[in-house]
Design a protein around this motif. Structure first.
Motif, PDB file in Angstrom:
ATOM      1  N   UNK A 258       0.833  -1.200   0.000  1.00 55.27           N
ATOM      2  CA  UNK A 258       0.000   0.000   0.000  1.00 55.27           C
ATOM      3  C   UNK A 258       0.871   1.255   0.000  1.00 55.27           C
ATOM      4  N   UNK A 259       1.919   1.236   0.833  1.00 54.69           N
ATOM      5  CA  UNK A 259       2.795   2.395   0.911  1.00 54.69           C
ATOM      6  C   UNK A 259       3.554   2.648  -0.384  1.00 54.69           C
ATOM      7  N   UNK A 260       4.066   1.583  -1.008  1.00 57.20           N
ATOM      8  CA  UNK A 260       4.781   1.734  -2.267  1.00 57.20           C
ATOM      9  C   UNK A 260       3.848   2.243  -3.361  1.00 57.20           C
ATOM     10  N   UNK A 261       2.623   1.699  -3.380  1.00 59.70           N
ATOM     11  CA  UNK A 261       1.645   2.109  -4.391  1.00 59.70           C
ATOM     12  C   UNK A 261       1.296   3.581  -4.260  1.00 59.70           C
ATOM     13  N   UNK A 262       1.139   4.056  -3.035  1.00 57.70           N
ATOM     14  CA  UNK A 262       0.786   5.456  -2.807  1.00 57.70           C
ATOM     15  C   UNK A 262       1.934   6.400  -3.176  1.00 57.70           C
ATOM     16  N   UNK A 263       3.168   5.967  -3.001  1.00 59.23           N
ATOM     17  CA  UNK A 263       4.321   6.805  -3.335  1.00 59.23           C
ATOM     18  C   UNK A 263       4.587   6.878  -4.834  1.00 59.23           C
ATOM     19  N   UNK A 264       4.171   5.824  -5.542  1.00 59.60           N
ATOM     20  CA  UNK A 264       4.484   5.759  -6.968  1.00 59.60           C
ATOM     21  C   UNK A 264       3.530   6.626  -7.787  1.00 59.60           C
ATOM     22  N   UNK A 265       4.087   7.373  -8.718  1.00 62.22           N
ATOM     23  CA  UNK A 265       3.293   8.165  -9.657  1.00 62.22           C
ATOM     24  C   UNK A 265       3.629   7.719 -11.073  1.00 62.22           C
ATOM     25  N   UNK A 266       2.653   7.244 -11.784  1.00 61.54           N
ATOM     26  CA  UNK A 266       2.894   6.775 -13.149  1.00 61.54           C
ATOM     27  C   UNK A 266       3.229   7.962 -14.039  1.00 61.54           C
ATOM     28  N   UNK A 267       4.328   7.891 -14.784  1.00 60.71           N
ATOM     29  CA  UNK A 267       4.718   9.027 -15.629  1.00 60.71           C
ATOM     30  C   UNK A 267       3.776   9.215 -16.806  1.00 60.71           C
ATOM     31  N   UNK A 268       3.587  10.460 -17.174  1.00 59.22           N
ATOM     32  CA  UNK A 268       2.862  10.788 -18.389  1.00 59.22           C
ATOM     33  C   UNK A 268       3.887  11.039 -19.485  1.00 59.22           C
ATOM     34  N   UNK A 269       3.763  10.330 -20.583  1.00 58.73           N
ATOM     35  CA  UNK A 269       4.765  10.393 -21.646  1.00 58.73           C
ATOM     36  C   UNK A 269       4.153  11.002 -22.891  1.00 58.73           C
ATOM     37  N   UNK A 270       4.870  11.972 -23.457  1.00 61.64           N
ATOM     38  CA  UNK A 270       4.420  12.532 -24.725  1.00 61.64           C
ATOM     39  C   UNK A 270       5.615  12.668 -25.644  1.00 61.64           C
ATOM     40  N   UNK A 271       5.349  12.881 -26.916  1.00 61.55           N
ATOM     41  CA  UNK A 271       6.404  12.927 -27.917  1.00 61.55           C
ATOM     42  C   UNK A 271       6.372  14.251 -28.667  1.00 61.55           C
ATOM     43  N   UNK A 272       7.570  14.720 -29.071  1.00 58.14           N
ATOM     44  CA  UNK A 272       7.633  15.802 -30.040  1.00 58.14           C
ATOM     45  C   UNK A 272       8.682  15.420 -31.081  1.00 58.14           C
ATOM     46  N   UNK A 273       9.107  16.355 -31.878  1.00 61.09           N
ATOM     47  CA  UNK A 273       9.972  16.025 -33.007  1.00 61.09           C
ATOM     48  C   UNK A 273      11.356  15.547 -32.590  1.00 61.09           C
ATOM     49  N   UNK A 274      11.846  15.987 -31.435  1.00 56.42           N
ATOM     50  CA  UNK A 274      13.216  15.675 -31.070  1.00 56.42           C
ATOM     51  C   UNK A 274      13.370  14.864 -29.798  1.00 56.42           C
ATOM     52  N   UNK A 275      12.392  14.944 -28.908  1.00 54.64           N
ATOM     53  CA  UNK A 275      12.568  14.315 -27.617  1.00 54.64           C
ATOM     54  C   UNK A 275      11.366  13.470 -27.250  1.00 54.64           C
ATOM     55  N   UNK A 276      11.632  12.494 -26.360  1.00 54.52           N
ATOM     56  CA  UNK A 276      10.581  11.859 -25.607  1.00 54.52           C
ATOM     57  C   UNK A 276      10.565  12.552 -24.260  1.00 54.52           C
ATOM     58  N   UNK A 277       9.410  12.992 -23.813  1.00 56.79           N
ATOM     59  CA  UNK A 277       9.325  13.727 -22.559  1.00 56.79           C
ATOM     60  C   UNK A 277       8.544  12.913 -21.537  1.00 56.79           C
ATOM     61  N   UNK A 278       9.144  12.669 -20.392  1.00 55.60           N
ATOM     62  CA  UNK A 278       8.485  11.910 -19.337  1.00 55.60           C
ATOM     63  C   UNK A 278       8.174  12.837 -18.172  1.00 55.60           C
ATOM     64  N   UNK A 279       6.927  12.957 -17.820  1.00 55.95           N
ATOM     65  CA  UNK A 279       6.508  13.805 -16.716  1.00 55.95           C
ATOM     66  C   UNK A 279       6.218  12.936 -15.493  1.00 55.95           C
ATOM     67  N   UNK A 280       6.582  13.446 -14.339  1.00 53.04           N
ATOM     68  CA  UNK A 280       6.286  12.740 -13.087  1.00 53.04           C
ATOM     69  C   UNK A 280       6.865  11.345 -13.049  1.00 53.04           C
ATOM     70  N   UNK A 281       8.080  11.177 -13.533  1.00 49.79           N
ATOM     71  CA  UNK A 281       8.698   9.867 -13.397  1.00 49.79           C
ATOM     72  C   UNK A 281       8.869   9.554 -11.926  1.00 49.79           C
ATOM     73  N   UNK A 282       8.399   8.379 -11.509  1.00 47.08           N
ATOM     74  CA  UNK A 282       8.387   8.037 -10.087  1.00 47.08           C
ATOM     75  C   UNK A 282       9.789   7.756  -9.587  1.00 47.08           C
TER      76      UNK A 282
END
Length: 285
Positions: A258-282
């Motif tokens: 339960x504690x590990x699950x609550x601490x973890x934040x699934x990253x939001x991933x989006x793409x553009x022309x040059x980079x892969x961008x990962x938001x909220x990487x846990x």
């Protein structure tokens, strides 16, 4: 929300909202299979992460947690039910077992395994002596594999699968078999991949194996990622959880999950022309 992390062209694997379900017929159902009446098994759910060159990533979890499913999806051996996997090059799955024939000799299996990996016959001839030498099977290479011990077979499979340099190497429990010498050699071989800007994924249910061989760990529990961070931190929590399970302290084990699950934040991933961008990487805490 944390600031986005830009991942350069060294990105090797991107998993975005990845999920895999299997459908099994319910007991007593008719012979005609129908998904609407079948039982859905969610092997993997809502999995997202970004892997980079020179990362060695351990995939941790108890049996049935989704580890092998994730590796097969990365390898392209199966298609996801949802989401997507993007890779910078064709991954090499350390598992030529499906192509190998136990009734044949080790030498014949070297040839079969390499051909199954797409290696040309000329290169097969060139690589065969090196594979035999690395596996330390010179005296038994012409014997049927049925006469091999589990350690001998593991060395041969590992040697074949890693004989050709690849950008993405997927190792599924291979290091759980074999003695300390083999494990040391396997580690050296994996480090060679990392030194040439490769990425290694190592699947294991053992915290010690992941801590020894990996810089990063992803913990899967019942098909979901509950931790993704430095291997020494994730494996510490995983080891404590395993101890609580083994000693029958289920309430304490559940509290850790339960504690590990609550601490973890699934990253939001989006793409553009040059980079892969990962938001909220846990990160493991």
């Amino acid at each position: 929300m944390k600031k986005g992390t830009l991942v350069s062209d060294k990105t090797t694997v991107v998993a975005r909202n990845l999920a895999k379900s299997y459908f099994l017929p319910n007991s007593g159902s008719s012979l005609a299979f129908s998904k609407s009446r079948a039982r859905e098994i969610k092997a993997l759910q809502s999995t997202s992460f970004v892997a980079r060159a020179r990362e060695s990533i351990g995939i941790l979890g108890k049996n049935g947690s989704g580890k092998s499913t994730l590796i097969r999806l990365i390898a392209g051996a199966e298609s996801p039910s949802e989401g997507e996997v993007l890779v910078s090059a064709k991954p090499t799955l350390l598992g030529v077992s499906a192509a190998m024939q136990k009734s044949m000799s080790g030498r014949e299996n070297v040839r079969i395994g390499l051909l199954a990996m797409g290696v040309s016959p000329d290169i097969v001839k060139e690589l065969t002596p090196k594979i035999i030498e690395w596996a330390e099977l010179s005296d038994s290479i012409d014997r049927p594999m049925t006469t091999y011990s589990s350690g001998m077979a593991a060395r041969l499979k590992f040697s074949i699968s890693t004989a050709v340099q690849t950008e993405i190497l997927l190792v599924d429990e291979a290091l759980s078999t074999g003695d300390a010498t083999f494990k040391a050699k396997a580690t050296k071989r994996m480090n060679e991949f990392l030194d040439t800007a490769g990425t290694v994924f190592l699947v294991s249910h053992g915290a010690e194996t992941v801590q020894q061989h990996c810089s990063r760990a992803i913990w899967l529990h019942e098909g979901r990622v509950i931790a993704d961070g430095p291997a020494n931190q994730v494996t510490k929590s995983y080891r404590v959880w395993g101890n609580r399970v083994a000693t029958g302290r289920s309430a304490e084990a559940a509290k850790i999950i339960k504690g590990m699950t609550e601490k973890y934040t699934r990253p939001t991933i989006y793409f553009d022309d040059e980079f892969v961008c990962a938001l909220d990487r846990s990160t493991a805490r």
